[in-house]
Design a protein around this motif. Sequence first.
Motif, PDB file in Angstrom:
ATOM      1  N   CYS A  49       0.870  -1.178   0.000  1.00 26.51           N
ATOM      2  CA  CYS A  49       0.000   0.000   0.000  1.00 26.51           C
ATOM      3  C   CYS A  49       0.908   1.229   0.000  1.00 26.51           C
ATOM      4  O   CYS A  49       1.397   1.645   1.059  1.00 26.51           O
ATOM      5  CB  CYS A  49      -0.917  -0.001   1.224  1.00 26.51           C
ATOM      6  SG  CYS A  49      -1.985  -1.451   1.355  1.00 26.51           S
ATOM      7  N   TYR A 281     -15.066  -2.894   2.643  1.00 22.76           N
ATOM      8  CA  TYR A 281     -14.028  -2.154   1.917  1.00 22.76           C
ATOM      9  C   TYR A 281     -14.445  -0.724   1.569  1.00 22.76           C
ATOM     10  O   TYR A 281     -13.652   0.030   1.004  1.00 22.76           O
ATOM     11  CB  TYR A 281     -13.664  -2.886   0.628  1.00 22.76           C
ATOM     12  CG  TYR A 281     -12.817  -4.118   0.817  1.00 22.76           C
ATOM     13  CD1 TYR A 281     -11.429  -4.046   0.745  1.00 22.76           C
ATOM     14  CD2 TYR A 281     -13.395  -5.357   1.050  1.00 22.76           C
ATOM     15  CE1 TYR A 281     -10.646  -5.183   0.895  1.00 22.76           C
ATOM     16  CE2 TYR A 281     -12.622  -6.504   1.203  1.00 22.76           C
ATOM     17  CZ  TYR A 281     -11.248  -6.404   1.126  1.00 22.76           C
ATOM     18  OH  TYR A 281     -10.468  -7.535   1.277  1.00 22.76           O
ATOM     19  N   CYS A 297      -8.230  -2.523  -3.051  1.00 27.00           N
ATOM     20  CA  CYS A 297      -7.950  -3.379  -1.897  1.00 27.00           C
ATOM     21  C   CYS A 297      -8.638  -4.730  -2.038  1.00 27.00           C
ATOM     22  O   CYS A 297      -8.042  -5.777  -1.726  1.00 27.00           O
ATOM     23  CB  CYS A 297      -8.384  -2.678  -0.612  1.00 27.00           C
ATOM     24  SG  CYS A 297      -7.330  -1.285  -0.133  1.00 27.00           S
ATOM     25  N   LEU A 298      -9.876  -4.728  -2.501  1.00 22.97           N
ATOM     26  CA  LEU A 298     -10.589  -5.991  -2.681  1.00 22.97           C
ATOM     27  C   LEU A 298      -9.945  -6.822  -3.782  1.00 22.97           C
ATOM     28  O   LEU A 298      -9.795  -8.044  -3.650  1.00 22.97           O
ATOM     29  CB  LEU A 298     -12.060  -5.726  -2.994  1.00 22.97           C
ATOM     30  CG  LEU A 298     -12.960  -6.954  -3.204  1.00 22.97           C
ATOM     31  CD1 LEU A 298     -12.802  -7.985  -2.096  1.00 22.97           C
ATOM     32  CD2 LEU A 298     -14.419  -6.528  -3.350  1.00 22.97           C
ATOM     33  N   ARG A 301      -6.898  -8.641  -2.509  1.00 19.72           N
ATOM     34  CA  ARG A 301      -7.221  -9.915  -1.852  1.00 19.72           C
ATOM     35  C   ARG A 301      -7.495 -11.004  -2.871  1.00 19.72           C
ATOM     36  O   ARG A 301      -7.033 -12.141  -2.744  1.00 19.72           O
ATOM     37  CB  ARG A 301      -8.438  -9.740  -0.949  1.00 19.72           C
ATOM     38  CG  ARG A 301      -8.744 -10.966  -0.073  1.00 19.72           C
ATOM     39  CD  ARG A 301     -10.237 -11.169   0.078  1.00 19.72           C
ATOM     40  NE  ARG A 301     -10.812 -11.841  -1.073  1.00 19.72           N
ATOM     41  CZ  ARG A 301     -12.104 -11.775  -1.403  1.00 19.72           C
ATOM     42  NH1 ARG A 301     -12.935 -11.022  -0.710  1.00 19.72           N
ATOM     43  NH2 ARG A 301     -12.543 -12.437  -2.452  1.00 19.72           N
ATOM     44  N   ILE A 350      -8.130  -0.110   3.600  1.00 19.81           N
ATOM     45  CA  ILE A 350      -6.961  -0.853   4.063  1.00 19.81           C
ATOM     46  C   ILE A 350      -7.296  -1.658   5.310  1.00 19.81           C
ATOM     47  O   ILE A 350      -6.898  -2.827   5.439  1.00 19.81           O
ATOM     48  CB  ILE A 350      -5.768   0.096   4.306  1.00 19.81           C
ATOM     49  CG1 ILE A 350      -5.273   0.673   2.977  1.00 19.81           C
ATOM     50  CG2 ILE A 350      -4.631  -0.635   5.019  1.00 19.81           C
ATOM     51  CD1 ILE A 350      -4.174   1.707   3.118  1.00 19.81           C
ATOM     52  N   LEU A 353      -9.207  -4.590   4.229  1.00 15.55           N
ATOM     53  CA  LEU A 353      -8.325  -5.594   3.623  1.00 15.55           C
ATOM     54  C   LEU A 353      -7.691  -6.461   4.701  1.00 15.55           C
ATOM     55  O   LEU A 353      -7.667  -7.700   4.588  1.00 15.55           O
ATOM     56  CB  LEU A 353      -7.250  -4.889   2.797  1.00 15.55           C
ATOM     57  CG  LEU A 353      -6.119  -5.760   2.248  1.00 15.55           C
ATOM     58  CD1 LEU A 353      -6.651  -6.800   1.276  1.00 15.55           C
ATOM     59  CD2 LEU A 353      -5.053  -4.889   1.569  1.00 15.55           C
ATOM     60  N   ASP A 356     -10.347  -8.705   6.203  1.00  9.43           N
ATOM     61  CA  ASP A 356     -10.801  -9.730   5.263  1.00  9.43           C
ATOM     62  C   ASP A 356      -9.755 -10.825   5.095  1.00  9.43           C
ATOM     63  O   ASP A 356     -10.070 -12.018   5.077  1.00  9.43           O
ATOM     64  CB  ASP A 356     -11.119  -9.080   3.914  1.00  9.43           C
ATOM     65  CG  ASP A 356     -12.033  -9.930   3.045  1.00  9.43           C
ATOM     66  OD1 ASP A 356     -12.671 -10.873   3.575  1.00  9.43           O
ATOM     67  OD2 ASP A 356     -12.135  -9.657   1.837  1.00  9.43           O
ATOM     68  N   LEU A 357      -8.490 -10.427   4.968  1.00  6.57           N
ATOM     69  CA  LEU A 357      -7.412 -11.417   4.864  1.00  6.57           C
ATOM     70  C   LEU A 357      -7.399 -12.322   6.093  1.00  6.57           C
ATOM     71  O   LEU A 357      -7.267 -13.546   5.982  1.00  6.57           O
ATOM     72  CB  LEU A 357      -6.063 -10.721   4.709  1.00  6.57           C
ATOM     73  CG  LEU A 357      -5.767 -10.025   3.371  1.00  6.57           C
ATOM     74  CD1 LEU A 357      -4.507  -9.179   3.480  1.00  6.57           C
ATOM     75  CD2 LEU A 357      -5.634 -11.044   2.236  1.00  6.57           C
ATOM     76  N   VAL A 368       1.404  -7.436   4.345  1.00  7.79           N
ATOM     77  CA  VAL A 368       0.924  -6.115   3.934  1.00  7.79           C
ATOM     78  C   VAL A 368       1.940  -5.079   4.386  1.00  7.79           C
ATOM     79  O   VAL A 368       2.332  -5.047   5.559  1.00  7.79           O
ATOM     80  CB  VAL A 368      -0.460  -5.810   4.550  1.00  7.79           C
ATOM     81  CG1 VAL A 368      -0.961  -4.449   4.076  1.00  7.79           C
ATOM     82  CG2 VAL A 368      -1.465  -6.909   4.182  1.00  7.79           C
TER      83      VAL A 368
END
Length: 467
Positions: A49, A281, A297-298, A301, A350, A353, A356-357, A368
């Motif tokens: 990022c 997101y 960001c999506l 992933r 972010i 992200l 979600d990860l 990241v």
Amino acid sequence: MTHLTRRQMLTSASTGFGMAALAGLMQAETPMVHRAKRFAPKARSVIFCYMSGGVSHIDSFDPKPLLEKYAGKPMPGEVKKTQFNNNGTVQPAHWAYQRHGQCGMPVSDLFPHMATVADELCVIRSMTAKFSEHAQGNFFMHSGFPFVGYPSAGAWASYGLGTDSRDLPGYIVLQSGGASVPHGGVGLFSNGYLPAQHQASIIKVDEAEAVKNIRPQEPFAAQRERLDFIRAMDQRFASTTQQDTQVEAAIANYELAWRMQSAVPELCDLSGESAATQKLYGIDQTGTTTAAYGQQCLLARRLVERGVRFIELSCLPQKIGAGQGPNPWDQHGQIKKGHANMARQVDQPIAGLVKDLKSRGLLDSTLVVWAGEFGRTPFAQGSDGRDHNPYGFTIWMAGGGIKPGHIYGATDDFGYHAIENVCTVYDLWATVLHQMGIDHEQLTYRFSGRDLRLTDVHGNVLRDIIA
């Protein structure tokens, strides 16, 4: 790639489409990856990022209460030359700090969403750089050298490990909402002297054609016949060049581009993602920079799920306080307004992200990295901006075997110079490669009579931040 002539294909491979699609195939298909000794990796992929322009660490992750005492007064001690030398008085943080998470990490109110994942972050407060000008700083942060011609970290990762994706490049840069390349140009994402398959592919995630010429204009069977004919000719030519890696990379480009025709549209189609995920997101905030950055960001992933090795995200244009398209965090004036707008753009996506990860079991194997090319001064530029400060600033990492909820290093009481566990860009990339299972000193390429590497002749793995 569509039904291009051989001349068009070769031209594309060396110009625009080359930067859009010339990248790695699976390691099993090509020998154009490094054979250095490896060890068990913690991270399979990296998401970078990149906060182009330089985020103020004073206003985000590095609280300095002493600035309040000296507010409005001249900066005590020596003040080094700045980019514009229009130095004002000491300027405290524009946002209050709160402690967050079980770790109690201080994060300013500038980043309320990132604060919710404080327990996942490893904040490095002692990063330094050698350059205070944007283009040089961008090249240095990406490649370890301050000028064009050297491979980006993403290219080195691709060269060192190949890619786990058959249908997508190993190194991808995402753009949306009119985001442009940081100062320095596309050379920031270059393969340099490495085989051409390792340069970045730029995917514009919110455009009808995310990659130029990605839509086929003739039946697949006709394309396949054309590509088979070209491949046969090129392989005969390659045999006369002792299998030159650049020739082999051009051949691989055609085949990868063929497969990307299906892979890229499917990748960019978010209709299968749940409403809850898109809300996480910020994509539900239609028409905003938050939604546009959230798409990147999506997709990052989704790229990790597809085995892409290195993904870089791009900030959207911001024209407040001298910030421009290539360097939108660069507020030499109106920093409170400019930084607030930029934070609204990237903060929720972010944080989403990271969440979600983790929820999908991907954070442990995904590293990241959040960083810009430098920080900003603890004293004002003019009345309400901040100038560039490469002497001590903050970055953070999360996942990929890095200690969560951890703070490493420190700047002085004014946030001007790194004074504890001082880190360099070389240390950053040495650590990233280590987490990916590569010794940074062994990942070299013979060029112009010298074994070159991402960390030049420097760099130490930051072992104190490894979990």
